[in-house]
Design a protein around this motif. Structure first.
Motif, PDB file in Angstrom:
ATOM      1  N   GLU A  39       0.825  -1.206   0.000  1.00 47.64           N
ATOM      2  CA  GLU A  39       0.000   0.000   0.000  1.00 47.64           C
ATOM      3  C   GLU A  39       0.863   1.262   0.000  1.00 47.64           C
ATOM      4  O   GLU A  39       0.501   2.266  -0.622  1.00 47.64           O
ATOM      5  N   ASP A  40       1.996   1.216   0.685  1.00 40.87           N
ATOM      6  CA  ASP A  40       2.881   2.385   0.711  1.00 40.87           C
ATOM      7  C   ASP A  40       3.401   2.707  -0.684  1.00 40.87           C
ATOM      8  O   ASP A  40       3.584   3.886  -1.025  1.00 40.87           O
ATOM      9  N   LEU A  41       3.638   1.678  -1.496  1.00 42.67           N
ATOM     10  CA  LEU A  41       4.079   1.905  -2.867  1.00 42.67           C
ATOM     11  C   LEU A  41       2.939   2.483  -3.693  1.00 42.67           C
ATOM     12  O   LEU A  41       3.135   3.449  -4.446  1.00 42.67           O
ATOM     13  N   CYS A  42       1.760   1.891  -3.574  1.00 41.44           N
ATOM     14  CA  CYS A  42       0.608   2.387  -4.340  1.00 41.44           C
ATOM     15  C   CYS A  42       0.293   3.840  -3.984  1.00 41.44           C
ATOM     16  O   CYS A  42       0.091   4.676  -4.875  1.00 41.44           O
ATOM     17  N   GLN A  43       0.260   4.130  -2.688  1.00 44.46           N
ATOM     18  CA  GLN A  43      -0.038   5.497  -2.270  1.00 44.46           C
ATOM     19  C   GLN A  43       1.086   6.446  -2.650  1.00 44.46           C
ATOM     20  O   GLN A  43       0.841   7.605  -3.020  1.00 44.46           O
ATOM     21  N   GLY A  44       2.325   5.955  -2.582  1.00 50.63           N
ATOM     22  CA  GLY A  44       3.456   6.802  -2.979  1.00 50.63           C
ATOM     23  C   GLY A  44       3.394   7.181  -4.442  1.00 50.63           C
ATOM     24  O   GLY A  44       3.688   8.325  -4.814  1.00 50.63           O
ATOM     25  N   LEU A  45       3.003   6.238  -5.300  1.00 46.50           N
ATOM     26  CA  LEU A  45       2.846   6.544  -6.726  1.00 46.50           C
ATOM     27  C   LEU A  45       1.674   7.499  -6.941  1.00 46.50           C
ATOM     28  O   LEU A  45       1.744   8.408  -7.799  1.00 46.50           O
ATOM     29  N   ALA A  46       0.604   7.321  -6.168  1.00 45.43           N
ATOM     30  CA  ALA A  46      -0.526   8.247  -6.256  1.00 45.43           C
ATOM     31  C   ALA A  46      -0.101   9.654  -5.832  1.00 45.43           C
ATOM     32  O   ALA A  46      -0.496  10.648  -6.454  1.00 45.43           O
ATOM     33  N   ASP A  47       0.720   9.739  -4.785  1.00 46.22           N
ATOM     34  CA  ASP A  47       1.190  11.047  -4.312  1.00 46.22           C
ATOM     35  C   ASP A  47       2.080  11.732  -5.341  1.00 46.22           C
ATOM     36  O   ASP A  47       2.241  12.962  -5.301  1.00 46.22           O
TER      37      ASP A  47
END
Length: 302
Positions: A39-47
């Motif tokens: 999730e940290d990767l997914c949210q980081g890409l979203a950010d």
């Protein structure tokens, strides 16, 4: 999580970020559910300004299971492959690439950055090959071309992947998952025992479908090499691979990059075949940096 009706399937998916941003589709590997993308990767890409989609492939997780195809015989398929005989599979990696394209269409997305890991990298390559009009860029992670002349997985890695649990109890299923990830895990970026146990438990509690895993393995074994088709690609591409990968040796990544005109090759020392929290900054830097550069290039050209 929502489901989308696409290519005759009900596909479970999850999104991160603003839908108005450029889309980025994440495709996971054999037997792995969408939660394997941290999730940290997914949210980081979203950010970083992307609309991120992760989903369960057919036969895994909460997406439609192909139970009518019956139980697979992986050992017979491996024997056939070693003998040079054709491997029969109930569906192909091409079909799974079409699933991905259909999901994007159902979601109303015309084009996306396509990112895949392991078997997901094979599927991502086929999305770019079969559906170039929807592919903004291709990122192939810890994957390969299907070239039969490349080095095979190490015995201990294949053993960890294919060895069944001691029994079907929750405890045994979790223990088997922890053991597997330790064998194929990254020596420089290891997961903690708690991280591995928590991840294995989440997978077991969310969905268990060993027959689906086996049918996905047959799809991999039955797939022809993609080198010639990859050579015809004209999309921006990056190949990311761990130097210490025991399941898909680094030669697979090198062969992929060699096959795709202009592909960027990133080999990470100490990385193997996993997505630990310690690796999230590496993946975020490499994937996020690449797709951001592609977007900047597109913006400049337009």
């Amino acid at each position: 999580m929502p489901q989308a009706e696409a290519n005759g399937l009900s596909i479970e998916y999850e999104t991160f970020g603003d839908r108005a941003n450029p889309a980025l589709l994440l495709i996971m590997g054999v037997g792995c559910q969408l939660i394997m993308w941290p999730e940290d990767l997914c949210q980081g890409l979203a950010d970083r300004g992307f609309f991120v989609i992760r989903y369960d492939n057919r036969d895994i997780g909460l997406t439609t299971k192909m139970d009518d195809a019956g139980a697979p015989d992986i050992m017979a398929a491996l024997t056939a492959q070693l003998s040079g005989e054709p491997v029969k599979a109930p569906y192909s990696l091409d079909d799974m690439a079409d699933d991905a394209a259909a999901l994007l269409k159902t979601l109303g997305i015309d084009r996306a950055h396509i990112v895949g890991a392991s078997m997901g990298g094979m599927i991502a390559q086929l999305v770019a090959i079969r559906h170039p009009e929807i592919t903004k860029s291709l990122t192939s992670i810890m994957s390969t071309t299907g070239n039969p002349d490349l080095p095979a997985a190490k015995d201990e890695a294949m053993g960890a992947l294919l060895t069944p649990p001691a029994d079907t109890s929750r405890e045994s299923l979790i223990a088997q998952g922890v053991t597997m990830w330790k064998v194929i895990g990254s020596p420089k970026y290891p997961a903690t025992e708690e991280e591995l146990t928590t991840l294995a438990a989440r997978n077991v509690d969310r969905s268990i479908c060993p027959e689906g895993f086996g049918r996905q393995v047959l799809a991999i074994l039955s797939a022809p090499a993609r080198n010639e088709a990859l050579a015809k690609l004209s999309v921006p591409a990056m190949v990311l691979h761990g130097a210490d990968d025991p399941l898909v040796p680094v030669e697979g990544g090198k062969d992929t990059a060699d096959a795709i005109p202009g592909a960027r090759l990133e080999i990470i020392d100490g990385m193997a075949h996993d997505f630990t929290q310690a690796l999230v900054p590496v993946y975020l830097d490499k994937i996020g940096g690449f797709v951001s550069q592609v977007e900047s290039g597109r913006a400049a050209a337009e």
